[in-house]
Scaffold this active site. Structure first.
Site, short mmCIF file in Angstrom:
data_model
loop_
_atom_site.label_atom_id
_atom_site.label_comp_id
_atom_site.label_asym_id
_atom_site.label_seq_id
_atom_site.Cartn_x
_atom_site.Cartn_y
_atom_site.Cartn_z
CE LYS A 1 10.08 1.12 0.94
NZ LYS A 1 9.89 -0.16 0.32
N GLY B 1 1.59 -0.44 -2.72
CA GLY B 1 2.55 -0.55 -3.81
C GLY B 1 3.76 -1.33 -3.36
CB VAL C 1 3.96 1.31 0.28
CG1 VAL C 1 3.42 2.49 1.07
CG2 VAL C 1 5.34 1.62 -0.25
CG ASP D 1 15.73 8.57 -7.04
OD1 ASP D 1 15.89 8.79 -8.26
OD2 ASP D 1 15.24 7.51 -6.60
N GLY E 1 7.92 -1.41 -3.85
CA GLY E 1 9.10 -0.72 -4.38
C GLY E 1 10.28 -1.65 -4.43
N GLY E 2 11.38 -1.12 -4.79
CA GLY E 2 12.60 -1.91 -4.92
C GLY E 2 13.04 -2.55 -3.63
CG PHE E 3 14.50 -0.26 -1.35
CD1 PHE E 3 13.81 0.84 -0.89
CD2 PHE E 3 15.32 -0.13 -2.47
CE1 PHE E 3 13.96 2.06 -1.51
CE2 PHE E 3 15.46 1.10 -3.09
CZ PHE E 3 14.78 2.20 -2.62
N GLY E 4 10.97 -2.92 -0.69
CA GLY E 4 9.94 -3.28 0.27
C GLY E 4 8.55 -2.88 -0.22
#
Ligand SMILES: *[C@@H]1O[C@H](CO)[C@@H](O)[C@H](O)[C@H]1NC(C)=O
Ligand SMILES: *[C@@H]1O[C@H](CO)[C@@H](O)[C@H](O)[C@H]1NC(C)=O
Ligand SMILES: *[C@@H]1O[C@H](CO)[C@@H](O)[C@H](O)[C@H]1NC(C)=O
Ligand SMILES: *[C@@H]1O[C@H](CO)[C@@H](O)[C@H](O)[C@H]1NC(C)=O
Ligand SMILES: *[C@@H]1O[C@H](CO)[C@@H](O)[C@H](O)[C@H]1NC(C)=O
Ligand SMILES: *[C@@H]1O[C@H](CO)[C@@H](O)[C@H](O)[C@H]1NC(C)=O
Ligand SMILES: *[C@@H]1O[C@H](CO)[C@@H](O)[C@H](O)[C@H]1NC(C)=O
Ligand SMILES: *[C@@H]1O[C@H](CO)[C@@H](O)[C@H](O)[C@H]1NC(C)=O
Length: 901
Positions: A646, A625, A632, A744, A627-630
């Protein structure tokens, strides 16, 4: 037989005596500093240019008050109250209209921790032309002193306290309680010997109720210089000559060597005794009573009494004077008492009496053996107040005083910045820890009209977390010193005229995620660290917010659950470069017998090199996947354990130490309902976190299925997932030390393993609670997801465990409805509102997910909805704790299981 009840303010005619014949006043020039006795005598409201003068009665120098206060204004009393007999200090007052608190700062003239007598006097004299007698409070520093109830316009009233002053100076504050404008006529500070009044100590002070000189009706006050401490001994004038005989001697009375109350001989040379044939004589008693003036702070004041005796007559052969003492009917003296000839002795209580609503009486009763009736020379009566409140941290006070002076801030900035809590300075928030000085944690000077460069004083507020200097006219560059504020998490400089670039220290703090800086609307400020040109006009966005995210957050899809972790755990100890046991403590403990270095190495075994990651992920072949900052990546450890890696995409200047500290903290958190971190990597510019693999993906996808094939979760499964994730959160809040706020919580952060067991992920964004006892944590950056943000977080960037509870409430609503937190129906509607509206109509079927229709116990759905709505209450205090949520969900699960069976 009894004298009438007296309170300190009940009758002021005594002071009038003092004023008789005191019209002549000596002018003294240049009397600013305390005189050689350490006395400070202030004529409040005396104009500066008038200069000082010597008091006619005591010859003590009085000075104008300008040097001791910066608040209030000088006023003269009305002409009709001016009499020749009136002491000069009563002719004018300082009043504090419109101020919550007006303060005088007096120097501690002897040494820190010394004992002082402080006396304030008040003569209203209709100075304001309103003809209304005010009631207000007096505070000594941050502690309540007494309520001042002005009962006459023409007689001076007095308030006195004996207290230990812990600091270099002491403040006397007049506090407006909504019953008229506070004012003051004069203020005296008198050092007293530390052994005088031992009942006054660092944590309690004595407030004078009454100080009577008996047997001198009609005579003058005794005070300085007869009393070296300038105590005012007031003649007891309510003399009923049928009842009392006055006794006196011209001979000096000495004090018993170890008594140390220093009652002046002039006071001790007179006494009263019951007159022959009076009622007191027939009952052989003297009874005196006092009213300790209960007030809102001390409805049942504790009291200290001191009764002074000396035998003034020559007691011949067979005669004897012997009596016992009782306070409110309870025997006070241990043994019968016989006063000694011309020697001053006293009875007093060390521990305060209490429990009579402030009404006390003292009885002196002759014993059977006594041929003479009792006598008494003088008495003092005090109520006890606590001085246990501590002032704000001295460095914070100094910084705030400098800021206040520089910008001539008016507001309610008087007295101590943080204490008492009811009078905290506007724009400030403080943290309070029992018996520690309060600290300033937040300062908002937004829209303050401040200009010039940002002064360094702000950098002296060492405990500050939030500093808001937005929308002022600050110019110059941003001081780098602000980066040294260890707890600062948010700095708002929006809307100023700052120039230059963001200093490197701040830049670092921003990049390591420990600080949020807002600096928009500063046309001349360059946001780019190196080059320095004015920033381009920003888009419509309100703030430019620097967000550099510490990597973390998990998006884990794939296989592997507890089983694999168990295998992992077993194999671990023998393998280099593999993973440590889940139980950190036992792992370290068992292997650290040899040396410390060894245990450090063990910790480091969780650390992977970039090369390790390449091997693990087959050169980052399979993306699970993004994500917003990298991204996986799917990976396998050497032992075959499947993991999710990650990897942070951009390079970062986050300090290696900070990252390692954070990562090692995360590796220590283990709970069956939290996704485990297996290890981490910090290799050059690469940073990565390695997590256990969760095969069934996240709850969001399960509820609003990405793949429509997958069977929807049953209500019972949902309930179990809810309960398990609640347990994970509860662990973070309660069992973790230090406690964590997740920040979060959302359905996409609840991951499921092959058995559909729930584990909470992404708590890497947590920050430990601050150590200073503050109940809220700050955001290192804006985190959280739309639809899940608690209102207090969205509004004030304040995060507590209760913010997580709020987000979890939203999760519960999704679990019930299967709908997203923001619905399009057709306007964007918050799920909380939507559910509330529907439930108001009393129909749970309306909101329950169509996929679970029919297959549930309706009561358990109602109950979960109820929990969810409690969790999403607006006020954090109204939300339950996660512990409570867990308990209630467990009950729901029980209900549901009964339904199925
Ligand atoms: C002030 O004194 C007056 C007269 O004794 C009394 O009626 C009033 O209740 C007092 N007010 C307070 C606040 O103590
Ligand atoms: C002050 O005196 C009170 C009453 O005796 C006592 O309880 C308290 O501990 C004393 N405080 C200090 C600091 O000695
Ligand atoms: C009371 O009377 C006795 C004897 O008559 C006398 O010695 C004493 O001084 C009197 N006491 C007072 C207080 O008048
Ligand atoms: C003195 O106090 C005791 C105990 O409270 C009470 O019984 C007695 O009536 C009081 N005496 C007077 C004169 O108030
Ligand atoms: C009173 O006098 C008697 C006889 O002289 C004596 O025994 C007793 O101790 C005395 N009582 C007190 C309290 O002094
Ligand atoms: C902070 O101070 C402001 C007033 O300056 C107050 O309204 C607010 O409630 C305070 N916040 C907290 C968390 O105490
Ligand atoms: C800061 O102060 C300004 C002006 O007084 C006010 O508008 C703003 O709401 C305050 N900010 C916070 C977070 O309290
Ligand atoms: C800043 O200064 C300018 C002119 O010097 C003035 O017009 C403006 O009102 C000031 N702004 C604030 C917030 O004080």
């Amino acid at each position: 037989m009894a004298r009438s009840t007296r309170g300190a303010m009940a009758d002021w005619s005594w002071l009038l005596l003092l004023l008789l014949g005191l019209a002549g006043v000596l002018q003294v020039r240049g009397q600013r500093a305390p005189d050689s006795t350490g006395f400070v005598s202030i004529d409040c409201g005396l104009p500066e240019q008038a200069g000082g003068y010597a008091d006619a009665a005591t010859k003590l120098p009085y000075v104008p008050d300008g040097a001791f206060t910066d608040a209030g204004s000088n006023r003269d009393i009305s002409p009709e109250y001016i009499k020749p007999s009136l002491s000069k200090r009563y002719l004018n007052v300082r009043s504090f209209p419109g101020a919550a608190r007006g303060c005088y700062t007096l120097p501690s003239t002897v040494a820190r921790g010394s004992k002082y007598l402080l006396r304030a006097t008040f003569l209203y004299g209709n100075y304001d032309g309103l003809g209304k007698l005010p009631v207000f409070d007096l505070h000594l520093g941050v502690n309540f002193w007494r309520t001042v109830n002005i009962t006459t316009a023409d007689k001076p009233q007095m308030a006195e306290i004996i207290a230990v002053v812990p600091d270099e100076s002491v403040q006397v504050c007049l506090v407006d309680t909504g019953s008229g404008t506070p004012f003051i006529s004069a203020l005296d500070l008198r050092p007293v010997r530390d052994t005088l009044y031992p009942q006054a100590n660092a944590t309690q002070a004595l407030v004078l109720v009454d100080r009577s000189n008996l047997g001198v009706s009609g005579a003058a006050l005794v005070r300085y210089p007869e009393d070296p401490y300038d105590r005012v001994w007031i003649p007891w004038s309510e003399i009923d000559s049928n009842e009392w005989a006055e006794i006196s001697t011209p001979e000096k009375v000495k004090e018993l060597a170890d008594l140390r109350f220093n009652a002046p001989s002039a006071v001790m040379q007179t006494a009263i005794a019951p007159r022959n044939g009076s009622r007191s004589a027939s009952s052989r008693t003297i009874e005196l009573s006092w009213d300790a003036a209960p007030n809102h702070a001390y409805p049942d004041p504790e009291v200290i009494g001191i009764v002074y005796f000396a035998e003034l007559e020559v007691v011949a052969g067979g005669a004897a004077r012997q009596f016992e003492m009782a306070i409110n009917g309870k025997l006070w003296s241990k043994a019968p008492f016989t006063p000694q000839h011309l020697i001053c002795d006293a009875f007093f209580n060390s521990e305060a009496h209490r429990g009579f609503g402030g009404h006390y009486n003292i009885t002196l009763k002759a014993t059977a053996n006594s041929t003479l009736l009792p006598t008494i020379n003088a008495a003092e009566f005090f109520s006890v107040v606590s001085t246990a409140n501590v002032a704000t941290d001295a460095k914070d006070v100094v910084a705030m005083a400098a800021i206040k002076a520089k910008y001539e801030v008016k507001k309610n900035w008087a007295g101590d910045p943080c204490a008492p809590k009811t009078l905290v300075w506007e724009g400030l928030n403080c943290s309070y820890t029992i018996s520690m000085p309060p600290r300033i944690t937040r300062l908002n000077m937004s829209f303050g009209g401040l200009s010039g460069s940002i002064p360094s004083h702000f950098a002296n507020l060492k405990a500050i977390k939030y500093l808001d200097l937005s929308y002022n006219n600050f110019t110059g560059s941003i001081p780098n010193a602000l980066s040294e504020l260890p707890f600062l998490v948010a700095l708002d400089l929006t809307g100023n005229q700052l120039n230059g670039s963001i200093p490197s220290g701040l830049m670092k703090r921003i990049q390591d995620g420990s600080l949020t800086l807002r600096y928009g609307k500063n046309p001349n400020l360059c946001s780019n660290g190196s080059s320095c040109e004015p920033t381009k006009k920003k888009s419509k966005s309100m703030f430019a917010v620097y967000i550099v995210v510490p990597i973390l957050a998990v998006v884990v899809i794939g296989a592997l659950a507890m089983l694999l972790l168990l295998i992992l755990r077993k194999k671990q100890g023998s393998r280099k470069g593999s993973v440590k046991p889940q139980n950190e403590a036992s792992g370290v403990h068992s292997q650290s017998r040899n040396s410390n270095t060894h245990s450090m190495l063990q910790l480091d075994h969780r650390r992977f090199t970039y090369k390790d990651l390449q091997v693990m992920t087959n050169n980052f072949k399979t993306v699970l996947g993004r994500g917003g900052f990298g991204s996986v990546y799917d990976g396998f450890l050497a032992d075959g354990t499947q993991v999710a890696v990650k990897l942070r995409s951009e390079s970062s200047s986050q300090g290696i130490r900070e990252f390692l500290t954070e990562a090692q903290t995360l590796t220590k958190i283990h709970h069956k309902n939290l996704v485990s971190m297996v290890g981490y990597c910090k290799d050059g510019e690469y940073m990565a976190l390695v997590y256990e693999h969760m095969s069934e993906g996240n709850l969001e996808d399960k509820l609003r299925g990405k793949d429509s094939n997958s069977r929807s979760l049953t209500w019972r499964q949902r309930l179990r997932i809810a309960m398990e994730s609640a347990q994970g959160l509860e662990y973070l809040h309660v069992a973790c030390s230090p406690a964590f706020v997740h920040r979060d919580v959302k359905t996409s952060n609840i991951l499921l393993n092959v058995d559909l067991e729930a584990k909470v992920a992404d708590f890497g964004l947590l920050k430990a609670f601050n150590q200073d006892g503050d109940t809220h944590v700050s955001t290192a950056r804006l985190v959280g997801t739309r639809g899940y943000l608690a209102p207090e977080y969205a509004a004030a960037l304040q995060l507590t465990e209760k913010s997580d509870v709020y987000s979890f409430g939203v999760v519960l609503l999704e679990v019930i409805t299967g709908r997203p937190p923001i619905l399009q129906c057709p306007e964007p509607t918050n799920i909380i509102q939507w559910v509330r509206q529907h439930l108001a109509r009393g129909n749970i079927e309306d909101v329950a997910d169509i996929h679970i229709q029919g297959d549930y116990d309706i009561n358990s759905v109602w109950k979960v909805a109820d929990i969810a709505l409690k969790c999403t209450a607006q006020a954090p205090t109204q939300r339950p704790t996660m512990t409570k949520v867990v308990a209630q969900l467990q009950e729901c699960l029980k209900l549901e299981e009964q339904h199925i069976d």
